[in-house]
Design a protein around this motif. Sequence first.
Motif, mmCIF file in Angstrom:
data_model
loop_
_atom_site.group_PDB
_atom_site.id
_atom_site.type_symbol
_atom_site.label_atom_id
_atom_site.label_comp_id
_atom_site.label_asym_id
_atom_site.label_seq_id
_atom_site.Cartn_x
_atom_site.Cartn_y
_atom_site.Cartn_z
ATOM 1 N N PHE A 115 0.817 -1.245 0.099
ATOM 2 C CA PHE A 115 -0.063 0.044 -0.018
ATOM 3 C C PHE A 115 0.960 1.166 -0.005
ATOM 4 N N GLY A 164 -8.702 1.791 -3.532
ATOM 5 C CA GLY A 164 -7.582 0.861 -3.318
ATOM 6 C C GLY A 164 -7.423 0.346 -1.995
ATOM 7 N N ILE A 165 -6.602 0.970 -1.256
ATOM 8 C CA ILE A 165 -6.679 0.482 0.333
ATOM 9 C C ILE A 165 -8.096 0.267 0.905
ATOM 10 N N GLY A 166 -8.217 -0.431 1.748
ATOM 11 C CA GLY A 166 -9.439 -0.694 2.261
ATOM 12 C C GLY A 166 -9.552 0.359 3.390
ATOM 13 N N LYS A 205 -3.672 -6.497 12.659
ATOM 14 C CA LYS A 205 -2.306 -6.380 11.857
ATOM 15 C C LYS A 205 -1.363 -6.401 12.854
ATOM 16 N N TYR A 247 -3.347 -11.553 2.242
ATOM 17 C CA TYR A 247 -3.027 -10.305 2.974
ATOM 18 C C TYR A 247 -1.598 -10.281 2.996
ATOM 19 N N ASN A 263 -9.531 -11.044 2.545
ATOM 20 C CA ASN A 263 -8.799 -10.195 1.926
ATOM 21 C C ASN A 263 -7.563 -10.784 1.339
ATOM 22 N N TYR A 315 -13.436 -8.778 8.758
ATOM 23 C CA TYR A 315 -14.618 -8.626 7.778
ATOM 24 C C TYR A 315 -15.691 -9.120 8.174
ATOM 25 N N LYS A 348 -12.820 -2.133 10.279
ATOM 26 C CA LYS A 348 -13.943 -2.121 9.149
ATOM 27 C C LYS A 348 -15.269 -2.205 9.847
ATOM 28 N N TYR A 368 -14.947 -6.227 -0.252
ATOM 29 C CA TYR A 368 -13.921 -6.327 -1.325
ATOM 30 C C TYR A 368 -14.454 -7.045 -2.411
ATOM 31 N N ARG A 416 -8.252 -5.615 -6.988
ATOM 32 C CA ARG A 416 -9.105 -5.606 -5.967
ATOM 33 C C ARG A 416 -9.690 -4.202 -5.927
HETATM 34 C C1 MLT Z 1 -6.424 -3.643 3.113
HETATM 35 O O1 MLT Z 1 -6.660 -2.569 2.172
HETATM 36 O O2 MLT Z 1 -5.875 -4.584 2.505
HETATM 37 C C2 MLT Z 1 -6.324 -3.236 4.437
HETATM 38 O O3 MLT Z 1 -6.693 -1.717 4.659
HETATM 39 C C3 MLT Z 1 -5.219 -3.555 4.904
HETATM 40 C C4 MLT Z 1 -5.289 -3.430 6.407
HETATM 41 O O4 MLT Z 1 -6.448 -3.532 7.141
HETATM 42 O O5 MLT Z 1 -4.275 -3.438 7.058
#
Ligand code: MLT
Length: 395
Positions: free
Chosen positions: A16, A39-41, A107, A130, A175, A206, A237, A330, A371
């Motif tokens: 990322f 892009g980034i979640g 994480k 991931y 993910n 998730y 999330k 996603y 994604r």
């Molecule tokens: C992602 O986009 O995969 C997530 O934001 C990563 C994360 O939660 O660290």
Amino acid sequence: MKINSNYLNLEESYLFSTIARKIEEYQKENKDAKIIRLGIGDVTLPLAEEVIKSLHKAVDDMADKSTFKGYGPEQGYGFLRDAVRDYYGSYGAKLESTEIFISDGAKSDLANILDIFHIDNRVLVPNPVYPVYLDTNIMLGRNVTFIDANMENGFLPLPDESIPADIIYLCSPNNPTGAVYTREALQKWVNYALKCNAVILFDSAYESYIVDKDLPRSIYEIEGAKSCAIEFNSLSKTAGFTGTRLGYTIVPHSLVFEGVSLNKLWLRRQTTKFNGVPYVIQKAAEAVFTEEGQREIRANIEYYRENARIIAETLDSLGVWYTGGKNSPYIWLKAFDGMTSWEFFDYLLREANIVGTPGAGFGANGEGFFRLTAFGNRENTIEAMERLKRLRNRA
Ligand code: MLT
């Protein structure tokens, strides 16, 4: 002094961070481009009102001699551990509060948990995955075996009895692919782990996106899981805590390897290396689990789910293959016209000013895939899908 040269075996930068740099470069050269980031979640809605109220009250507690808090318990305050226990209980996963450890996110815990395992353990990681699962093992110098997730198995690989493993990573809803394991499939993983005396590291960050009642939200809904699985969850999330930071890891008392309780090892690790999550953040998190808090966060989750539906509907109309988007934020799609993931990334950025995440960044099996996340705002999601349709129809 010698460095940990295992770091030299990593990709030069975290996925990322690479994407963020590419966007910045593009924006610098194209000042007027209205880039839409899928892009980034990362969430876009603010914290729920109940959460904010609780946060404010907790700040006031810190200003008053009689309610001020210094160091808290490293594993989290009882009020929050009890709330998490009751939340799991509400959908049939029975836990004890002392099995729940509060942290600053899934994480960090997914990385830190490796402290309590021997370096010689054989690690099984799905591909794509991931990146944190893989990178943290590379940092320690561990060899990793991949298990193929692909279109044929719907990106939901099942155990292969011929591959031995000691540590198994699973993520559902997944993910990056958004695919979700059924109860039967997870039961196969649990049976396999029990048979080879392995531990499953189950990432359920998730789970709150699952609406289909038949799909399991926690691995502890599966028989035997409390003897072989650690679960990692997070409010990032679920309740918009990506910037607020709060997660929790569940280490059941019945997880015993070589006669040693993993719960005790993890407690020892956390009390030594971690001083706990700030009181104010834990109070904010407590509000998530109240009736009103649940009602409010549910509304936000539904907002993101509607974004996912809009993306999925667009892909359906364009005849693009994808997984996810139904019980997950996603959407994992096939790049257009046989492009590689990074070609597709550049193409979408340049031609439609849309940012997604290249599948190849999640592993070799992600090559050719891409994604998109549902965490954008509604207006941008709709606009991005309009741009995608125009692009497709132009081609
Ligand atoms: C992602 O986009 O995969 C997530 O934001 C990563 C994360 O939660 O660290």
